[in-house]
Write an enzyme that holds these catalytic residues in place. Structure first.
Site, PDB file in Angstrom:
ATOM      1  N   ALA A  17       1.247  -1.187  -0.189  1.00 28.91           N
ATOM      2  CA  ALA A  17       0.163  -0.174  -0.112  1.00 28.91           C
ATOM      3  C   ALA A  17       1.053   1.777  -0.092  1.00 28.91           C
ATOM      4  CB  ALA A  17      -1.195   0.160   1.411  1.00 28.91           C
ATOM      5  N   CYS A  18      -0.253   2.534  -0.182  1.00 24.86           N
ATOM      6  CA  CYS A  18       0.982   3.958  -0.347  1.00 24.86           C
ATOM      7  C   CYS A  18       1.878   4.236   0.586  1.00 24.86           C
ATOM      8  CB  CYS A  18       0.118   4.923  -1.137  1.00 24.86           C
ATOM      9  SG  CYS A  18       0.422   6.295  -0.364  1.00 24.86           S
TER      10      CYS A  18
END
Length: 189
Positions: A17-18
């Site tokens: 994920a970011c």
């Protein structure tokens, strides 16, 4: 007939994920020669806007993205030193804790995460405008108001703040620690 895309390096960011796809892309880009092409494989839907924004901020060239099932294959070309620019950060920030103190004021909170992230946990009263479609929704925001932009970790919201500031929004602040730092009230669908 389509030409095959040849790349000099492939970075596997599937399942991350970011901000991890960008972190890994930066590291890999440092190892490339100017003009070389990198393929970044990611499953995070937010990575599309992240890659485009990061490339715009650094001067590297975003070439495009190919969707293969759940995998997004992003292609970027390393800029020559003359084309590259120092990565900028939006200068005006606020922490999630400081934002929590302002909830009783008349403020605008824009959440630039993907709709699924917003659905599961959000600040009450925040407005969902995912980073990838922010430019098309500028008319929904008042340039004169104080706008606080939030994402998960502060990276996408930083890019969003730069975009807004570039479009004439004068009172924009990035929530630097994002929803990761949020301890105030939340709601979900």
């Amino acid at each position: 007939m389509s030409a095959a895309i040849t790349t000099d390096k492939t970075v596997d960011c599937k399942g991350l994920a970011c901000p991890m796809p960008i972190v890994r892309t930066k590291k890999a880009m440092d190892e490339l020669q100017p003009g070389q092409v990198i393929e970044v494989q990611a499953t995070d839907k937010g990575s599309l806007a992240d890659m485009q924004g990061w490339a715009k901020n650094t001067g590297h060239q975003y070439l495009g993205t190919i969707h293969e099932g759940d995998v997004l294959k992003h292609y970027l070309r390393k800029a020559n030193p003359a084309e590259a620019k120092e990565e900028t950060k939006h200068p005006y920030t606020i922490t999630a804790a400081e934002l929590a103190q302002k909830l009783n004021e008349s403020i605008t909170i824009v959440d630039v995460r993907e709709p699924a992230e917003y659905a599961f946990q959000r600040i009450p009263g925040s407005k969902s405008i995912p980073m990838g479609v922010l430019e098309e929704h500028l008319h929904e925001l008042n340039q004169a108001e104080e706008i606080y932009v939030i994402c998960r970790s502060g990276n996408r919201s930083d890019l969003a703040c730069q975009l807004l500031a570039g479009q004439g929004f004068a009172h924009v602040k990035n929530v630097s620690d994002g929803m990761n730092g949020w301890t105030g009230p939340t709601e979900s669908n």
